[in-house]
Enzyme design. Sequence first.
Site, PDB file in Angstrom:
ATOM      1  N   GLU A   1       0.832  -1.212   0.000  1.00  0.00           N
ATOM      2  CA  GLU A   1       0.000   0.000   0.000  1.00  0.00           C
ATOM      3  C   GLU A   1       0.864   1.258   0.000  1.00  0.00           C
ATOM      4  O   GLU A   1       0.513   2.259  -0.631  1.00  0.00           O
ATOM      5  CB  GLU A   1      -0.946  -0.042   1.202  1.00  0.00           C
TER       6      GLU A   1
ATOM      7  N   GLU B   1      -4.060  -9.738   3.357  1.00  0.00           N
ATOM      8  CA  GLU B   1      -4.881  -9.481   4.535  1.00  0.00           C
ATOM      9  C   GLU B   1      -6.012 -10.481   4.736  1.00  0.00           C
ATOM     10  O   GLU B   1      -6.324 -10.889   5.861  1.00  0.00           O
ATOM     11  CB  GLU B   1      -5.459  -8.055   4.474  1.00  0.00           C
TER      12      GLU B   1
END
Length: 257
Positions: free
Chosen positions: A111, A131
């Site tokens: 990210e 995730e």
Amino acid sequence: MSVTFDIEGHVARVTIDRPDRMNAIDTAAHKRLGEIWDVVEATPDIRCVVLTGAGERAFCAGADLKDDTGKSGVEYWQDISEDFAGIALRRTLKTPVIARVNGLALGGGLEMVLGCDIVISADTARFALPEAKVGRIPLDGGMVLLQRLIPRNIAVGMMMTGRMVPADEMLRYGLVNAVVPLADLDAEVDAWVADILAAAPLSLRAIKALARETSQLPIHDAFMRQTPELIDALNSEDADEGVTAFREKRAPVWKGR
């Protein structure tokens, strides 16, 4: 210090320095990174930032799951929505940022890469948003940014499976600007830094602002968008200096004003 921050010759180098934890981000590192981006924003003399991780194994392995923040998933998401402290979602940072991806870029590490403007990767690096494998969601920009920067099905497939994608594959998808052997990574990054420093700093800020703010606008609306950075660049002394230097066949001397 979990994150080092050095400035030399208009270039800031930000290094996540937790190699024993694969440069995973704990609360202290998260706070320090937010402080660093604040400093970069407030320092016009910084014309380029290089973001990387310490060692050769990882750029950043994402959030340190051993660090207990005491927050629920919803509370964590609400905090992100309120402060945008991370680089991926930070709308006020106009300085060019190069990601020097020296190893694994996982979860929050990827990210952060998504928040950079230029991505230079070692051929040993791999990218993933894992995730979902631990019952989490890529909240720090991954879920909304990745599908805008690479093909939608590739992005969703990465998020749903957590699969690791090698650097050369991410190069084909267009997320990465260059892939080189790890031994050549610094030389490649330095070449890109030199090219950025050779350009007018206000022009770079205007380009970044327009690219970020208009990517989802209709073409005509994007063309007509007048950001403060665009006006500053067009009215700058550097705009005149660039043309003068070209006519005089010399390198321009940028003042950043």
